[in-house]
Design a protein around this motif. Structure first.
Motif, PDB file in Angstrom:
ATOM      1  N   SER A  69       3.931  14.112  -9.462  1.00 23.98           N
ATOM      2  CA  SER A  69       3.000  13.616  -8.459  1.00 23.98           C
ATOM      3  C   SER A  69       3.606  13.708  -7.075  1.00 23.98           C
ATOM      4  O   SER A  69       4.793  13.487  -6.885  1.00 23.98           O
ATOM      5  N   THR A  70       2.795  14.038  -6.100  1.00 25.98           N
ATOM      6  CA  THR A  70       3.260  14.052  -4.714  1.00 25.98           C
ATOM      7  C   THR A  70       3.033  12.702  -4.060  1.00 25.98           C
ATOM      8  O   THR A  70       3.129  12.580  -2.847  1.00 25.98           O
ATOM      9  N   ASP A  71       2.714  11.686  -4.833  1.00 22.67           N
ATOM     10  CA  ASP A  71       2.421  10.363  -4.323  1.00 22.67           C
ATOM     11  C   ASP A  71       1.208  10.392  -3.399  1.00 22.67           C
ATOM     12  O   ASP A  71       1.093   9.609  -2.470  1.00 22.67           O
ATOM     13  N   LEU A  72       0.318  11.344  -3.636  1.00 16.80           N
ATOM     14  CA  LEU A  72      -0.937  11.438  -2.905  1.00 16.80           C
ATOM     15  C   LEU A  72      -2.042  10.810  -3.744  1.00 16.80           C
ATOM     16  O   LEU A  72      -2.024  10.878  -4.968  1.00 16.80           O
ATOM     17  N   GLN A  73      -2.995  10.234  -3.045  1.00 15.32           N
ATOM     18  CA  GLN A  73      -4.123   9.613  -3.735  1.00 15.32           C
ATOM     19  C   GLN A  73      -5.378   9.781  -2.904  1.00 15.32           C
ATOM     20  O   GLN A  73      -5.362   9.563  -1.689  1.00 15.32           O
ATOM     21  N   CYS A  91      -7.172  11.301   2.141  1.00 14.21           N
ATOM     22  CA  CYS A  91      -5.990  11.638   1.356  1.00 14.21           C
ATOM     23  C   CYS A  91      -4.890  10.664   1.756  1.00 14.21           C
ATOM     24  O   CYS A  91      -4.303  10.764   2.835  1.00 14.21           O
ATOM     25  N   THR A  93      -1.258   8.428   1.221  1.00 16.57           N
ATOM     26  CA  THR A  93       0.087   8.580   0.677  1.00 16.57           C
ATOM     27  C   THR A  93       0.993   7.491   1.232  1.00 16.57           C
ATOM     28  O   THR A  93       0.773   6.979   2.335  1.00 16.57           O
ATOM     29  N   SER A 132      -9.761  16.057  -5.249  1.00 12.81           N
ATOM     30  CA  SER A 132      -8.310  15.871  -5.170  1.00 12.81           C
ATOM     31  C   SER A 132      -7.828  16.495  -3.874  1.00 12.81           C
ATOM     32  O   SER A 132      -8.564  17.249  -3.215  1.00 12.81           O
ATOM     33  N   CYS A 133      -6.592  16.191  -3.482  1.00 14.48           N
ATOM     34  CA  CYS A 133      -6.057  16.713  -2.236  1.00 14.48           C
ATOM     35  C   CYS A 133      -4.593  17.103  -2.405  1.00 14.48           C
ATOM     36  O   CYS A 133      -3.936  16.722  -3.377  1.00 14.48           O
ATOM     37  N   ALA A 134      -4.087  17.864  -1.464  1.00  5.20           N
ATOM     38  CA  ALA A 134      -2.687  18.286  -1.439  1.00  5.20           C
ATOM     39  C   ALA A 134      -2.296  18.537   0.007  1.00  5.20           C
ATOM     40  O   ALA A 134      -3.157  18.676   0.891  1.00  5.20           O
ATOM     41  N   GLN A 141      -0.972  18.574  -6.498  1.00  7.80           N
ATOM     42  CA  GLN A 141      -2.220  17.925  -6.099  1.00  7.80           C
ATOM     43  C   GLN A 141      -2.220  16.468  -6.542  1.00  7.80           C
ATOM     44  O   GLN A 141      -1.536  16.081  -7.484  1.00  7.80           O
ATOM     45  N   SER A 142      -3.057  15.708  -5.852  1.00  8.25           N
ATOM     46  CA  SER A 142      -3.269  14.324  -6.248  1.00  8.25           C
ATOM     47  C   SER A 142      -4.139  14.268  -7.501  1.00  8.25           C
ATOM     48  O   SER A 142      -4.805  15.249  -7.845  1.00  8.25           O
TER      49      SER A 142
END
Length: 288
Positions: A69-73, A91, A93, A132-134, A141-142
């Motif tokens: 996870s990129t710790d994105l939400q 997005c 984080t 979702s996002c990145a 991706q989140s």
């Protein structure tokens, strides 16, 4: 042997291992990915061989991970709307964002055109999806989050089985279909011709077990839920007269024609009132 401590991409890792690229200083996995790249190992390969990755990371004094996870939400507000209402996607984080990093947004896995951290728009039925996002430049991706859009029935249509002209006496089924959220609650059928429009039935389908010539006409359905309703385009249903029906109506036609001819002949043969009085006068004169 002590197992290496798993790590996530959370904010506490920023102090010890900042990202080497500008804009997103919250990815200590970056160095680990560089290490893997040097060994020709992709993220998917790492997922398939986690123990090998942990050994490589431990030998290089890097933290290990089994979480990517990129710790994105994605934050969706509100997460349930009626078509036409405003909704905002953000997005979010816990990482530190510097500069103006670009974001990539996905709807059901397909990239979208906007690149901002936040996006506000008026929802339509097509926006009912998972988002979702990145951060641009990173493939992680989140988790996807759902947006629920409620709307009145759309694309309402009628299908007829069998198609084409219907043989009189056969079975016919009309089916109403529509796209709606929540699903259609009530279907109503209508028949129209030159004399007017009247209700022909209710329910998802309209069935005729023995279609007769008087059932011919144009039919359409109305689909309705709590957000509104929509009428389908009317479909015309005609009949091919069957052999038995042809015989019956032929006999009826001949009978009616014979009766008319007989009636006309009788009327012509019957003497008129003046002729009857003349005949009675002649009869009285001859008797006297």
């Amino acid at each position: 042997m002590r197992r290496p401590r798993p790590f996530s991409l959370a904010a506490e890792a920023i102090q010890t291992d900042p990202l080497e690229k500008p804009g997103f200083s919250c990815l200590p996995i970056h160095k680990a990915l560089k290490l893997l790249t040097s060994f020709g190992t992709s993220i998917e390969k790492q997922k398939q061989e986690p123990h090998r990755f942990e050994a490589l990371a431990s030998a290089s004094n890097l933290p290990t991970t089994r979480s990517y996870s990129t710790d994105l939400q994605v934050m969706v507000y509100p997460d349930t709307v009626t078509e036409g209402q405003s909704v905002r996607l953000t997005c979010s984080t816990t990482c530190t964002l510097t500069g103006s990093p670009a974001f990539i947004w996905y709807r059901d896995g397909s990239p979208l055109s906007f690149t901002g951290r936040s996006h506000q728009f008026r929802a339509s039925s097509e926006d009912r999806s998972h988002y979702s996002c990145a951060v641009k430049g990173y493939e992680l991706q989140s988790p996807a989050v759902a947006l629920n859009v409620r709307y009145a029935p759309k694309n309402t249509s009628v299908s007829v089985s069998p198609s084409g002209e219907i043989v009189e006496g056969s079975s016919v089924t009309l089916t109403c279909s529509s796209d709606a959220n929540p699903p259609v609650q009530n279907y109503t059928w209508f028949k129209k011709n030159d004399t007017g429009v009247w209700q022909a039935g209710s329910g998802w389908s309209l069935n005729f077990s023995n279609f007769r010539f008087w059932n011919r006409g144009q039919y359409y359905c109305e689909a309705r839920n709590k957000h509104g309703g929509q009428n389908s385009t009317a479909v015309s249903i005609n009949t091919e007269v069957g052999d038995r029906t042809v015989l019956v109506w032929t006999v009826v036609g001949i009978t009616v024609a014979v009766a008319l001819v007989a009636a006309v002949a009788y009327v012509r043969a019957e003497p008129s009132g003046s002729d009857k009085r003349s005949q009675r006068h002649k009869l009285c004169a001859s008797e006297s």
